[in-house]
Every structure is written in structure tokens, then in C-alpha cells.
Design a protein around this motif. Structure first.
Motif, PDB file in Angstrom:
ATOM      1  N   ARG A 189       1.419   9.892   0.266  1.00 29.88           N
ATOM      2  CA  ARG A 189       2.382   8.804   0.287  1.00 29.88           C
ATOM      3  C   ARG A 189       1.724   7.443   0.106  1.00 29.88           C
ATOM      4  N   GLY A 190       0.408   7.413   0.104  1.00 33.49           N
ATOM      5  CA  GLY A 190      -0.290   6.134   0.026  1.00 33.49           C
ATOM      6  C   GLY A 190      -0.710   5.785  -1.389  1.00 33.49           C
ATOM      7  N   LEU A 191      -1.113   4.536  -1.558  1.00 34.48           N
ATOM      8  CA  LEU A 191      -1.588   4.029  -2.840  1.00 34.48           C
ATOM      9  C   LEU A 191      -2.941   3.362  -2.648  1.00 34.48           C
ATOM     10  N   THR A 192      -3.846   3.622  -3.571  1.00 34.91           N
ATOM     11  CA  THR A 192      -5.128   2.913  -3.596  1.00 34.91           C
ATOM     12  C   THR A 192      -5.243   2.204  -4.929  1.00 34.91           C
ATOM     13  N   PRO A 193      -5.316   0.863  -4.951  1.00 32.11           N
ATOM     14  CA  PRO A 193      -5.402   0.156  -6.231  1.00 32.11           C
ATOM     15  C   PRO A 193      -6.679   0.498  -6.982  1.00 32.11           C
ATOM     16  N   THR A 194      -6.573   0.589  -8.281  1.00 30.47           N
ATOM     17  CA  THR A 194      -7.758   0.675  -9.120  1.00 30.47           C
ATOM     18  C   THR A 194      -8.348  -0.721  -9.267  1.00 30.47           C
ATOM     19  N   ALA A 195      -9.503  -0.793  -9.895  1.00 30.23           N
ATOM     20  CA  ALA A 195     -10.097  -2.098 -10.151  1.00 30.23           C
ATOM     21  C   ALA A 195      -9.160  -2.958 -10.997  1.00 30.23           C
ATOM     22  N   ALA A 196      -8.494  -2.318 -11.971  1.00 33.54           N
ATOM     23  CA  ALA A 196      -7.542  -3.052 -12.804  1.00 33.54           C
ATOM     24  C   ALA A 196      -6.355  -3.533 -11.972  1.00 33.54           C
ATOM     25  N   GLY A 202       0.799  -1.223   0.000  1.00 33.07           N
ATOM     26  CA  GLY A 202       0.000   0.000   0.000  1.00 33.07           C
ATOM     27  C   GLY A 202       0.825   1.263   0.000  1.00 33.07           C
ATOM     28  N   SER A 203       2.106   1.133  -0.395  1.00 37.34           N
ATOM     29  CA  SER A 203       3.008   2.283  -0.353  1.00 37.34           C
ATOM     30  C   SER A 203       4.212   2.017  -1.230  1.00 37.34           C
ATOM     31  N   MET A 204       4.602   3.012  -2.028  1.00 40.81           N
ATOM     32  CA  MET A 204       5.812   2.896  -2.835  1.00 40.81           C
ATOM     33  C   MET A 204       7.047   2.787  -1.933  1.00 40.81           C
ATOM     34  N   THR A 205       7.042   3.562  -0.838  1.00 38.92           N
ATOM     35  CA  THR A 205       8.193   3.573   0.064  1.00 38.92           C
ATOM     36  C   THR A 205       8.386   2.217   0.723  1.00 38.92           C
ATOM     37  N   LYS A 206       7.297   1.631   1.210  1.00 38.41           N
ATOM     38  CA  LYS A 206       7.394   0.321   1.861  1.00 38.41           C
ATOM     39  C   LYS A 206       7.773  -0.763   0.861  1.00 38.41           C
ATOM     40  N   ALA A 207       7.242  -0.670  -0.346  1.00 34.82           N
ATOM     41  CA  ALA A 207       7.609  -1.645  -1.377  1.00 34.82           C
ATOM     42  C   ALA A 207       9.099  -1.524  -1.716  1.00 34.82           C
ATOM     43  N   ALA A 208       9.609  -0.304  -1.762  1.00 37.92           N
ATOM     44  CA  ALA A 208      11.026  -0.101  -2.054  1.00 37.92           C
ATOM     45  C   ALA A 208      11.890  -0.736  -0.972  1.00 37.92           C
ATOM     46  N   ALA A 209      11.498  -0.561   0.313  1.00 36.78           N
ATOM     47  CA  ALA A 209      12.252  -1.171   1.410  1.00 36.78           C
ATOM     48  C   ALA A 209      12.208  -2.685   1.325  1.00 36.78           C
ATOM     49  N   THR A 228      -4.356   2.167 -15.710  1.00 35.33           N
ATOM     50  CA  THR A 228      -3.869   2.762 -14.467  1.00 35.33           C
ATOM     51  C   THR A 228      -4.045   1.746 -13.356  1.00 35.33           C
ATOM     52  N   LEU A 229      -2.963   1.457 -12.618  1.00 31.15           N
ATOM     53  CA  LEU A 229      -3.009   0.423 -11.584  1.00 31.15           C
ATOM     54  C   LEU A 229      -3.235   0.984 -10.193  1.00 31.15           C
ATOM     55  N   GLN A 264       9.143   1.747 -12.266  1.00 29.77           N
ATOM     56  CA  GLN A 264       8.739   0.420 -12.737  1.00 29.77           C
ATOM     57  C   GLN A 264       7.216   0.303 -12.826  1.00 29.77           C
ATOM     58  N   ILE A 265       6.511   0.865 -11.851  1.00 32.70           N
ATOM     59  CA  ILE A 265       5.049   0.827 -11.893  1.00 32.70           C
ATOM     60  C   ILE A 265       4.530   1.583 -13.108  1.00 32.70           C
ATOM     61  N   ARG A 266       5.088   2.728 -13.375  1.00 38.74           N
ATOM     62  CA  ARG A 266       4.651   3.516 -14.544  1.00 38.74           C
ATOM     63  C   ARG A 266       4.969   2.790 -15.844  1.00 38.74           C
ATOM     64  N   ARG A 267       6.108   2.128 -15.883  1.00 38.85           N
ATOM     65  CA  ARG A 267       6.457   1.354 -17.080  1.00 38.85           C
ATOM     66  C   ARG A 267       5.455   0.234 -17.303  1.00 38.85           C
ATOM     67  N   LEU A 268       5.069  -0.437 -16.228  1.00 33.37           N
ATOM     68  CA  LEU A 268       4.087  -1.520 -16.342  1.00 33.37           C
ATOM     69  C   LEU A 268       2.735  -0.971 -16.789  1.00 33.37           C
ATOM     70  N   GLU A 269       2.340   0.173 -16.257  1.00 34.57           N
ATOM     71  CA  GLU A 269       1.069   0.781 -16.662  1.00 34.57           C
ATOM     72  C   GLU A 269       1.078   1.121 -18.149  1.00 34.57           C
ATOM     73  N   ARG A 270       2.217   1.620 -18.635  1.00 36.11           N
ATOM     74  CA  ARG A 270       2.300   1.915 -20.076  1.00 36.11           C
ATOM     75  C   ARG A 270       2.209   0.631 -20.902  1.00 36.11           C
ATOM     76  N   ARG A 271       2.859  -0.428 -20.445  1.00 33.29           N
ATOM     77  CA  ARG A 271       2.824  -1.703 -21.179  1.00 33.29           C
ATOM     78  C   ARG A 271       1.408  -2.249 -21.250  1.00 33.29           C
ATOM     79  N   LEU A 272       0.663  -2.117 -20.144  1.00 31.81           N
ATOM     80  CA  LEU A 272      -0.683  -2.696 -20.074  1.00 31.81           C
ATOM     81  C   LEU A 272      -1.758  -1.743 -20.584  1.00 31.81           C
TER      82      LEU A 272
END
Length: 300
Positions: A53-60, A16-23, A46-47, A35-43
Motif C-alpha cells: 500500500r506504500g509508495l517510494t519515490p524514484t529519483a525522478a 507516501g500513499s495513493m489511499t491517503k492522497a485520494a482522501a 517512473t515516478l 492519474q499518476i500512470r498518465r503522468l508517467e506516460r507523459r513524462l
């Protein structure tokens, strides 16, 4: 598709966080974001919705995590097995956290058969909130928690219950009117000295609320010590009555150094949880300890 992008996405989704995922991944926060933006462009979708600082997933994003998560976990586990053997999974030290009393009396002894197989463990004891925060930050692999973990970053499963009992020394108990104690336990106890874990009387207060339906009398405890083993020792020495988890005083009860003052039909209990980071695929050593604790906790 680069599997690294999917692994980074899954870590961010679970944390639920880019910072925590990085750690978790040993990357920089900008690296994870890229990397997340690259994956979003490939697919072409919007993920995540980004808010502060937080992230909320989209349905996708939720759909992608549901589809790829089990497969990436299985692949990582299979690769871990390649570099270890079934007889010797303990190729790294396991970082374990838990409450000091339970860790000393139940957790560490229950790992006995793993020590001879090479288990190396480093233990941190403390309060549940502090340990869970350290777990989320990557400082621990596993935590035995006295509170239920919250949020998606940490997974927690119930593994055992502790029952609280009201006890005193046999000398103190012998001076009580047993008939009056049975008829009006709260009235009798209100006049007794009290031994407590802290000035806030957390365990005794919970016992009174749960069993007697009223607050514990606000009188200064005779002894306050922030170690339940020391609370039990002071109580056995005659300092007063207290409420303690039954697992901690089994030997003292069997030896007659403590006696039960009250035995309600519905005693208060507390649940222990085994917790780990949701985004972490366990190393075989961590997985072995996790599985062993889940199995052995039934006998605590």
C-alpha cells in the motif's frame, strides 16, 4: 501539461500513499493511480516504486516534486486569496486538535484576537498519537502535539517547551525537613504520598529519571486522575506531591496554593510541535491560525 496531474502527483509524493492522497484530494484511489500512470506516460519516467500500500519515490519522482512543489503551492495559495479578503479569511471552520490541558490553558486563549475577526474553530482533544493519526487521515487541519510527528505525510515544527516542576501543597511542604530535602530530595520524596496522571506515573517517572538519575519508587499513588488540572487540584488539597508542567500551575504557585519542592539546574522539559498534513496547501483560515499559534507560542 494538465496541472491536475501534477497536483495529484505531489499529494501522493507527500503522503507516501495513493489511499491517503485520494482522501486528501477527494478522489478515489483508482482515480489517483490512473492519474499518476498518465503522468508517467507523459513524462516517460517512473515516478514511484509501489510496494503493497506504500509508495517510494524514484529519483525522478523526488526531482519532480522538488521542482514543481513550491510553484503549485504558491499557485494554490494565490487562488485561495482571490476568493477571500485580507480582512475576512475565515470563510470555513478550522479543525484543531491538541492535549486537553494545554488547549484549554494556552492554545484557545492565545487565539483571542482571531475570534473577533470571525474565526470558527472545532476542537478535538486527546492523546498525541490519536490526534496525529486523525490529522493524517484528513479529520483535522492542525494539531498541537506533545510528540514529534514522524514520516513525510505530516510536517511538524517545534513551537514551545514545557518545563516540569515538582510541587506539593504548602501544608505538606511545611512538614518536611528543608535541609534534608535539599541534601537528599529523592530520599525525602520516597516517603511521601504521590498524585499521578496514570498508574504508569509518566511525568513523575520522567522527572525522577532526568533529575535524580533513578527510577521512581513503585508505591501505589494516593490519587490517580487522567487530567493534569485535576492532578494539580488534588495536590493543592494536600493529597501528595507530583510533577506538573509549570505553565499549568502558574496561578496556583502565585497564589501560594502550591509550592516548589525542588529546583534543579536542569529541569526536564518537553517540546510542543505544531503539525499539519504535508500535502495540504492551507486554506487562508487554517494558515491564519497556524501563523498565529507559531507566533504566540513563544509566550506560553
Amino acid at each position: 501539461m494538465d496541472l491536475t496531474l501534477l497536483r495529484t502527483f505531489l499529494a501522493a509524493h507527500r503522503a507516501g500513499s495513493m489511499t491517503k492522497a485520494a482522501a486528501e484530494l477527494g478522489l478515489s484511489q483508482p482515480g489517483v493511480t490512473a492519474q499518476i500512470r498518465r503522468l508517467e506516460r507523459r513524462l516517460g519516467v517512473t515516478l514511484f516504486h509501489r510496494a503493497g500500500r506504500g509508495l517510494t519515490p524514484t529519483a525522478a519522482g523526488d526531482e519532480l516534486a522538488l521542482r514543481v512543489g513550491p510553484h503549485l503551492d504558491a499557485l494554490t495559495a494565490a487562488l485561495n486569496e482571490v476568493v477571500t479578503t485580507a480582512d475576512s479569511p475565515f470563510t470555513r471552520t478550522v479543525l484543531l486538535g491538541g492535549p486537553p490541558e494545554l488547549t484549554a490553558v494556552r492554545v484557545l486563549p492565545s487565539l483571542g484576537e482571531l475570534y473577533s475577526r470571525g474565526l470558527r474553530v472545532r476542537v478535538t482533544t486527546g492523546l498525541a498519537d490519536d490526534l496525529l493519526a486523525e490529522l493524517a487521515g484528513g479529520g483535522l487541519d492542525l494539531v498541537v502535539s506533545t510528540i514529534r510527528p514522524r514520516g513525510r505525510a505530516i510536517t511538524g515544527v517545534p513551537i514551545a517547551d514545557e518545563e516540569f516542576v515538582l510541587v506539593a501543597s504548602p501544608q505538606l511542604a511545611a512538614g518536611l525537613d528543608r535541609d534534608r530535602l535539599a541534601a537528599d530530595p529523592a530520599g525525602v520524596l520516597a516517603g511521601l504520598p504521590l498524585v499521578a496522571y496514570s498508574e504508569e506515573l509518566p511525568i513523575v517517572r520522567r522527572y525522577w529519571r532526568h533529575v535524580f538519575g533513578r527510577p521512581v519508587p513503585r508505591v501505589p499513588p494516593a490519587v490517580v486522575v487522567a487530567d493534569l488540572r485535576a492532578v494539580a487540584a488534588a495536590c493543592a488539597a494536600g493529597a501528595g506531591y507530583t510533577a506538573l508542567p509549570r505553565y499549568l500551575i502558574t496561578d496556583l504557585l502565585a497564589a501560594g496554593r502550591l509550592v516548589l519542592l525542588h529546583e534543579p539546574e536542569d529541569p526536564p522539559i518537553n517540546t510542543f510541535y505544531l503539525a499539519w498534513r504535508s500535502s495540504a496547501v492551507p486554506h487562508p483560515a487554517v494558515g491564519a491560525v497556524r501563523a498565529h499559534l507559531k507566533a504566540s507560542a513563544a509566550h506560553w
